[in-house]
Design an enzyme around this catalytic site. Sequence first.
Site, PDB file in Angstrom:
ATOM      1  N   GLY A 110       0.623  -1.280  -0.121  1.00  0.00           N
ATOM      2  CA  GLY A 110      -0.162   0.002   0.079  1.00  0.00           C
ATOM      3  C   GLY A 110       0.954   1.256  -0.032  1.00  0.00           C
ATOM      4  O   GLY A 110       2.039   1.291   0.206  1.00  0.00           O
ATOM      5  N   ARG A 113       4.005   5.735   2.176  1.00  0.00           N
ATOM      6  CA  ARG A 113       4.255   7.320   2.271  1.00  0.00           C
ATOM      7  C   ARG A 113       3.947   8.244   1.147  1.00  0.00           C
ATOM      8  O   ARG A 113       4.473   9.254   0.921  1.00  0.00           O
ATOM      9  CB  ARG A 113       5.798   7.445   2.331  1.00  0.00           C
ATOM     10  CG  ARG A 113       6.640   6.771   1.236  1.00  0.00           C
ATOM     11  CD  ARG A 113       7.932   7.089   1.432  1.00  0.00           C
ATOM     12  NE  ARG A 113       8.834   6.187   0.500  1.00  0.00           N
ATOM     13  CZ  ARG A 113      10.049   6.332   0.461  1.00  0.00           C
ATOM     14  NH1 ARG A 113      10.748   7.431   0.829  1.00  0.00           N
ATOM     15  NH2 ARG A 113      10.888   5.485  -0.262  1.00  0.00           N
ATOM     16  N   GLY A 146       6.852   6.885   6.750  1.00  0.00           N
ATOM     17  CA  GLY A 146       5.965   7.756   5.743  1.00  0.00           C
ATOM     18  C   GLY A 146       6.720   8.917   5.340  1.00  0.00           C
ATOM     19  O   GLY A 146       5.956   9.602   4.679  1.00  0.00           O
ATOM     20  N   ASP A 280       4.314  -4.294  -7.245  1.00  0.00           N
ATOM     21  CA  ASP A 280       3.883  -3.066  -6.700  1.00  0.00           C
ATOM     22  C   ASP A 280       4.233  -1.697  -7.293  1.00  0.00           C
ATOM     23  O   ASP A 280       3.928  -0.712  -6.990  1.00  0.00           O
ATOM     24  CB  ASP A 280       4.094  -2.862  -5.061  1.00  0.00           C
ATOM     25  CG  ASP A 280       5.518  -3.345  -4.705  1.00  0.00           C
ATOM     26  OD1 ASP A 280       6.120  -4.227  -4.873  1.00  0.00           O
ATOM     27  OD2 ASP A 280       6.076  -2.470  -3.890  1.00  0.00           O
ATOM     28  N   ASP A 290       7.916   5.145  -9.406  1.00  0.00           N
ATOM     29  CA  ASP A 290       8.583   4.729  -8.093  1.00  0.00           C
ATOM     30  C   ASP A 290       9.979   4.573  -8.465  1.00  0.00           C
ATOM     31  O   ASP A 290      10.971   3.692  -8.469  1.00  0.00           O
ATOM     32  CB  ASP A 290       8.300   3.509  -7.271  1.00  0.00           C
ATOM     33  CG  ASP A 290       6.956   3.712  -6.676  1.00  0.00           C
ATOM     34  OD1 ASP A 290       6.244   4.710  -6.829  1.00  0.00           O
ATOM     35  OD2 ASP A 290       6.637   2.859  -5.882  1.00  0.00           O
TER      36      ASP A 290
END
Length: 537
Positions: A110, A113, A146, A280, A290
Site C-alpha cells: 500500500g 508514504r 511515511g 507493486d 517509483d
Amino acid sequence: MNAVRQPGALDALRFDNAFVRALPADPDPGNQRRQVFGACYSRVQPTPVRAPALVAHSAECAALLGLDERACLSPVFTEVFAGNRLLPGMDPYAMCYGGHQFGNWAGQLGDGRAINLGEVLNARGERWTLQLKGAGPTPYSRTADGLAVLRSSVREFLCSEAMHHLGVPTTRALSLITTGEQVMRDMFYDGHAKFEPGAVVCRVAPSFVRFGNFEILAARKEIDLLRRLVDYCIATDYPHLGPPSRDTYVAWLAEVASRTAVMIAHWLRVGFVHGVMNTDNMSILGLTIDYGPYGWLEDFDPDWTPNTTDAQGRRYRYGQQAQIGMWNLVRLANAIYPLIEDVPALESALDAYATRYESEWQAMLAAKLGLQALTDDADRELAEELMSVLRLAETDMTIFFRALAAVPCAADASLDELALLAPLRAASYAPDTLPDAQRSRHLAWMGRWRARVQRDGSPDAQRAARMNGANPKYVLRNYLAQEAIDLAEQGDFSRVNELLDVLRRPYDEQPARERYAAKRPEWARHRAGCSMLSCSS
Ligand code: AMP
Ligand code: MG
C-alpha cells in the site's frame, strides 16, 4: 457568488475525484497501521511540516494541470505541495495494494508514504492525479515513517522529468519541497543511521494504480471488489475497450502487456535500470513508476544493477528487465483469472508482450544504429556483435552511440583507422589501453556497419540526425544526480535546477553543457549514490 478565478492560478484547479467516488473506502478513519479489507483505499491527511521551501518545480508538468509560473512560485503552492494545506476539492487518500517483491508474495504493502490529493481535470479534459510522496504516515506505513529524504526526492523529481523528455512513458513530477525537518535513515542498513533533510515530491499521473492493487484483492478472494476495480480502470483509463465483459478483460490485459513492453524497450534504449521491478512498482498504465534505487548504464554491462539490495541475485539487472516485465504480467494475469477463467485466452493476451517487445526493441535498435529497420538475421547479428564488442572492456553506452552517429558512412568517405576507432576511444574508460580483441572486433564491425548503412542509402546528415533522436546525449548519470544532491544538502539548489534544464533537451547538442555529457569520473566509481544505491530513501 463565486469569486472570479484567475486562469492559471491554484484556485482554478478543477477536481474530480473519480477513484474515491467509484470505489469503496476503508470505513476506519484512523491513521494507525493495519490490514485493510474490503476497500481500495483509506482516507488520510498529509502530516504538516515545519518550514517548507520550494527547491524546484517543473513548468511543463504544471502546464499539464493548467498552472502558470506565478502559481508555482506562490507561497500557497509550497504550502499545498508540502502537505500543509488542502485546496477546495482535494480529498486525500492512500491506496491499498500488495505485491510480489523479489519474486515472493509480500502481502499488503500500500501507499506507505504516498498520499493522493485528488484528480485534476484540465481544460483538455485530461485527468491528472496529484500524489505527495513523503508526506507522513498512512495506514499502510507498516514499520516505516511515511517520510522521504532530500537525496531520494531529488533523484525521483529529476528522473521523472528527464524520462518524460527522453520520450519514455513515466509518471511526472510537479514539485520538490524540503520540509525543514530531519529524517533518520540508515542508508546501507549497516547500523550507521544519520539525520538527513526531509523532502516531499508531488508526483502526477493519470492514475497511480499498480499491478499490486489487483493482486491484493485476488489474494484475499475479494472477487467482487476485484471486478469493480478492473471495471473502473477500464472505464477510466482504457475506455476504448468498451463495456465490461470477459473479452474486454482479455483485451485489457493484452493492452497492459503491450504498454509494459513499450516502456521496457525504451528503458533499454536509453540505458535505464529501474532497480526494483516488484509488482507493486508496475503501473497499470505502462508508466515508469517509483524511482528508487534506479541507475543509468554508464559502462555497457547488461548484468549491472544499481540496487545493493539486489546485488546477490541481480534479478533486476539491465539485461533482464524485459523478462521480468513478463514475469510481472503473469502475476497480473493470475490475479484477474477469477474474472475470466480461461487460461488459453489469458495466455494469448500475454503473447502481446513478447510480440510488442520484439517489434519495439528491433525498431529502436535499428534507429540506434541508423538503419531503417533490422530486416534479416544478418542485421540482428550485426546489432548483437556490437553489444558483444562494447562488453569487452569498460565502454560508455551513451557516449558510444552519439560518437557513432558522427562517423561518415558515404561511399566516398574513406576513413583511416584512427577515425574508425573514434567512437570506441571516445566512449572507453581506458582509451589508451584498448584490449586487442575489442579493437580488432570493433574495426571489423565498423566495416560491416558502414557497408550496411550505405545499402540503406540515407545521406550521412539525415542518418546522424535519426540516430541522435534515438540516442540521447544527456541522461541523468548517477554521479550527476549525486553532485546535485551534495549541493542541495548544503542548501544550494542551483544544480538541481540546472540539471532539470539540461535534461529538457536530452537529444540536442548543448555546447555550453558538455560537462553533463561526460564519462563517469574516477571518484564516482565506488561512491555510494553513484555506483550503488540502497532502497533506503
Ligand atoms: P518501494 O520498495 O519503495 O516501492 O516500497 C515498498 C513498500 O514500502 C511500499 O508499500 C511503500 O509505500 C513502503 N515504504 C517505503 N518506504 C517507506 C517509508 N519511509 N514509510 C512508509 N512506507 C514506506
Ligand atoms: Mg513502491
